[in-house]
Design an enzyme around this catalytic site. Sequence first.
Site, PDB file in Angstrom:
ATOM      1  N   ILE A 162       0.911  -1.146   0.000  1.00  0.00           N
ATOM      2  CA  ILE A 162       0.000   0.000   0.000  1.00  0.00           C
ATOM      3  C   ILE A 162       0.950   1.195   0.000  1.00  0.00           C
ATOM      4  O   ILE A 162       1.612   1.456   1.000  1.00  0.00           O
ATOM      5  CB  ILE A 162      -0.927   0.032   1.232  1.00  0.00           C
ATOM      6  N   PRO A 163       1.082   1.902  -1.107  1.00  0.00           N
ATOM      7  CA  PRO A 163       2.164   2.868  -1.288  1.00  0.00           C
ATOM      8  C   PRO A 163       1.965   4.190  -0.542  1.00  0.00           C
ATOM      9  O   PRO A 163       1.783   5.250  -1.142  1.00  0.00           O
ATOM     10  CB  PRO A 163       2.191   3.069  -2.800  1.00  0.00           C
ATOM     11  N   CYS A 164       2.060   4.128   0.782  1.00  0.00           N
ATOM     12  CA  CYS A 164       1.879   5.336   1.591  1.00  0.00           C
ATOM     13  C   CYS A 164       2.961   6.373   1.315  1.00  0.00           C
ATOM     14  O   CYS A 164       2.745   7.562   1.565  1.00  0.00           O
ATOM     15  CB  CYS A 164       1.827   4.972   3.073  1.00  0.00           C
ATOM     16  N   HIS A 165       4.103   5.945   0.769  1.00  0.00           N
ATOM     17  CA  HIS A 165       5.160   6.900   0.441  1.00  0.00           C
ATOM     18  C   HIS A 165       4.740   7.849  -0.683  1.00  0.00           C
ATOM     19  O   HIS A 165       5.339   8.906  -0.852  1.00  0.00           O
ATOM     20  CB  HIS A 165       6.454   6.164   0.068  1.00  0.00           C
ATOM     21  N   ARG A 166       3.688   7.504  -1.411  1.00  0.00           N
ATOM     22  CA  ARG A 166       3.208   8.343  -2.511  1.00  0.00           C
ATOM     23  C   ARG A 166       2.176   9.367  -2.049  1.00  0.00           C
ATOM     24  O   ARG A 166       1.644  10.115  -2.859  1.00  0.00           O
ATOM     25  CB  ARG A 166       2.611   7.464  -3.610  1.00  0.00           C
TER      26      ARG A 166
END
Length: 187
Positions: A140-144
Amino acid sequence: MAHPTHHYHVFATEGGYCAIAWNDVGVTRFQLPTKSADSTERLMLRRLPDAERGNPTAEVAEAIAAVKRYFAGEETDFSAITLDLDGQDDFFKQIYAAARRIGWGHTTTYGALAKELGAGPEAARDVGQAMAKNPVALIIPCHRVLAAGGKIGGFSAPGGSVSKARMLVLEGVHVGSQEPVQQSLGF
């Protein structure tokens, strides 16, 4: 009600050592890289103390291969990985589903993600809390997900906002300079 057995596996990437945990339903945890296998394993077991080392299933092996490609700088899509988010708040599950749609090299903000879900600007804080509690960061790309104005914002993984910025750079996204609030992972 018995909790499903969790298995985990620690593996090396170009970014450091990662760990992944799964049960019979899907991937339940992901540990972003640290510099040593031991520290990665400790972090994983802190979150899943009853987890047992295991041999990855075919789907988990595919996820591991995708993570290795990601940290090698190859465009990677994690959206097909089956997750088990049991125990997560329903609104957080909606936030995670929306975040999974943010593709390689793209970003959004906490506020824009809240708006996409039909919530008001006050829900941006909820989005931030969901990202901070994301059990499968990267998948789940929370860095984006960035702060207002496209600022890097926080990142609760090892290395903090410096690691977040480095992950974005792997994807060709450059965010303005950020003072590190935590020591960098060095990847």
